[in-house]
Design a protein around this motif. Sequence first.
Motif, mmCIF file in Angstrom:
data_model
loop_
_atom_site.group_PDB
_atom_site.id
_atom_site.type_symbol
_atom_site.label_atom_id
_atom_site.label_comp_id
_atom_site.label_asym_id
_atom_site.label_seq_id
_atom_site.Cartn_x
_atom_site.Cartn_y
_atom_site.Cartn_z
ATOM 1 N N LEU A 175 0.836 -1.204 0.000
ATOM 2 C CA LEU A 175 0.000 0.000 0.000
ATOM 3 C C LEU A 175 0.868 1.250 0.000
ATOM 4 N N THR A 176 1.924 1.230 0.789
ATOM 5 C CA THR A 176 2.843 2.371 0.859
ATOM 6 C C THR A 176 3.424 2.694 -0.507
ATOM 7 N N LYS A 177 3.896 1.679 -1.211
ATOM 8 C CA LYS A 177 4.515 1.902 -2.526
ATOM 9 C C LYS A 177 3.499 2.421 -3.531
ATOM 10 N N THR A 178 2.288 1.863 -3.503
ATOM 11 C CA THR A 178 1.260 2.291 -4.447
ATOM 12 C C THR A 178 0.868 3.749 -4.222
ATOM 13 N N VAL A 179 0.634 4.110 -2.961
ATOM 14 C CA VAL A 179 0.247 5.487 -2.649
ATOM 15 C C VAL A 179 1.389 6.449 -2.975
ATOM 16 N N ALA A 180 2.623 6.011 -2.766
ATOM 17 C CA ALA A 180 3.777 6.847 -3.097
ATOM 18 C C ALA A 180 3.788 7.199 -4.583
ATOM 19 N N GLY A 183 0.814 9.671 -5.407
ATOM 20 C CA GLY A 183 0.947 11.033 -4.874
ATOM 21 C C GLY A 183 2.186 11.762 -5.332
ATOM 22 N N ALA A 184 3.061 11.095 -6.075
ATOM 23 C CA ALA A 184 4.399 11.616 -6.347
ATOM 24 C C ALA A 184 4.411 12.983 -7.017
ATOM 25 N N THR A 185 3.524 13.215 -7.968
ATOM 26 C CA THR A 185 3.529 14.494 -8.683
ATOM 27 C C THR A 185 2.602 15.522 -8.041
ATOM 28 N N HIS A 186 2.062 15.202 -6.889
ATOM 29 C CA HIS A 186 1.145 16.111 -6.186
ATOM 30 C C HIS A 186 1.742 16.640 -4.879
ATOM 31 N N GLY A 187 3.038 16.433 -4.677
ATOM 32 C CA GLY A 187 3.676 16.913 -3.454
ATOM 33 C C GLY A 187 3.425 16.036 -2.245
ATOM 34 N N VAL A 188 2.906 14.836 -2.463
ATOM 35 C CA VAL A 188 2.603 13.912 -1.369
ATOM 36 C C VAL A 188 3.655 12.810 -1.347
ATOM 37 N N ARG A 189 4.155 12.514 -0.156
ATOM 38 C CA ARG A 189 5.133 11.448 0.008
ATOM 39 C C ARG A 189 4.583 10.411 0.977
ATOM 40 N N CYS A 190 4.785 9.153 0.656
ATOM 41 C CA CYS A 190 4.283 8.062 1.499
ATOM 42 C C CYS A 190 5.416 7.083 1.760
ATOM 43 N N ASN A 191 5.735 6.863 3.022
ATOM 44 C CA ASN A 191 6.826 5.970 3.420
ATOM 45 C C ASN A 191 6.411 5.154 4.634
ATOM 46 N N ALA A 192 7.134 4.077 4.864
ATOM 47 C CA ALA A 192 6.858 3.222 6.019
ATOM 48 C C ALA A 192 8.105 3.088 6.882
ATOM 49 N N CYS A 249 9.133 14.207 7.435
ATOM 50 C CA CYS A 249 8.308 15.386 7.153
ATOM 51 C C CYS A 249 9.145 16.609 6.817
ATOM 52 N N SER A 250 10.446 16.474 6.841
ATOM 53 C CA SER A 250 11.336 17.609 6.628
ATOM 54 C C SER A 250 11.714 17.738 5.155
ATOM 55 N N PRO A 251 12.181 18.918 4.734
ATOM 56 C CA PRO A 251 12.629 19.097 3.349
ATOM 57 C C PRO A 251 13.749 18.141 2.952
ATOM 58 N N ALA A 252 14.564 17.721 3.922
ATOM 59 C CA ALA A 252 15.653 16.797 3.610
ATOM 60 C C ALA A 252 15.144 15.468 3.067
ATOM 61 N N ALA A 253 13.872 15.152 3.363
ATOM 62 C CA ALA A 253 13.308 13.869 2.935
ATOM 63 C C ALA A 253 12.374 14.016 1.737
ATOM 64 N N ASP A 254 12.420 15.154 1.057
ATOM 65 C CA ASP A 254 11.484 15.387 -0.049
ATOM 66 C C ASP A 254 11.561 14.319 -1.138
ATOM 67 N N GLN A 255 12.720 13.728 -1.335
ATOM 68 C CA GLN A 255 12.862 12.720 -2.384
ATOM 69 C C GLN A 255 12.883 11.292 -1.836
ATOM 70 N N ILE A 256 12.471 11.132 -0.593
ATOM 71 C CA ILE A 256 12.263 9.783 -0.047
ATOM 72 C C ILE A 256 10.788 9.474 -0.214
ATOM 73 N N ASN A 257 10.476 8.495 -1.031
ATOM 74 C CA ASN A 257 9.088 8.215 -1.382
ATOM 75 C C ASN A 257 8.934 6.734 -1.696
ATOM 76 N N GLY A 258 7.985 6.093 -1.037
ATOM 77 C CA GLY A 258 7.764 4.669 -1.259
ATOM 78 C C GLY A 258 8.795 3.788 -0.589
ATOM 79 N N ALA A 259 9.486 4.326 0.408
ATOM 80 C CA ALA A 259 10.567 3.590 1.063
ATOM 81 C C ALA A 259 10.058 2.813 2.272
ATOM 82 N N LEU A 260 10.645 1.662 2.491
ATOM 83 C CA LEU A 260 10.420 0.856 3.691
ATOM 84 C C LEU A 260 11.697 0.947 4.502
ATOM 85 N N LEU A 261 11.659 1.702 5.589
ATOM 86 C CA LEU A 261 12.870 2.106 6.307
ATOM 87 C C LEU A 261 13.022 1.330 7.610
#
Length: 270
Positions: A175-180, A183-192, A249-261
Amino acid sequence: MAQPPLKETIMLKGKTALITGSTSGIGKAIATRLAAEGCNIVLNGFGDSGEIDALKRSLAAEHSVMVGYSSADLTRVPAIENMMSYVQSEFGGADILVNNAGMQHVSPVEDFPVDKWNLIIALNLSAAFHTIRLGLPGMKEKGWGRIIQTASAHALVASPYKAAYVAAKHGIAGLTKTVALEGATHGVRCNAICPGYVHTPLVDAQITDTAKARGISEDEVVKNVILAAQPTKEFVTAEQIGDMAAFLCSPAADQINGALLPIDGGWTAQ
């Protein structure tokens, strides 16, 4: 001692974070950390009403933020819909959604109670789908949103006797990867975030019970039973998970998307 806020996340001031399962444990730590970044907070979960009121007052007073609360039973879709309507009407919607609520049951597959299976899937997986489907449109409209799932090392690996939990957490990973992607081109990031064993009061009780049942010391339970899978032989702390949530939630993570951390002391590195 409270950790100082990340400088990069000053932009969170005035945003609203909904954290499910946040009246205790990991969710409470995440709520506390995001409040320190200036987020208005909506708590959700069960517990003593006096303790919940005290938590609301404490977060509001210490961090000068608005704090709301929903007692929604996340296994019931109408309750989730009412909670999301409340967040929309009182806070203008959730800018940050943390799907944290969950439960566990341990049993062999052939003996696994069907009602427990249904309950775990509903709370650990389906509830996240419903909060996302209701919260994502508002994030897209604003052009910014952060969705964080509290998954588990069991989103990446399996353990015996935990069929429902492992299935739900693997579902959260997908679900995380799909939502990522959506939302990718809408400014939304989804990570787990995928924690290993976290030191909570619930785990303390398990340690005591296991020591009595096996006739060994509590230290031996921690090292050889609870933390057997974690190479560091150290618990993850709820505060560390809160820090990771704030970072995402910080700007440093703007390009972290769909990650399982993983935050698991090396469990899933093996």
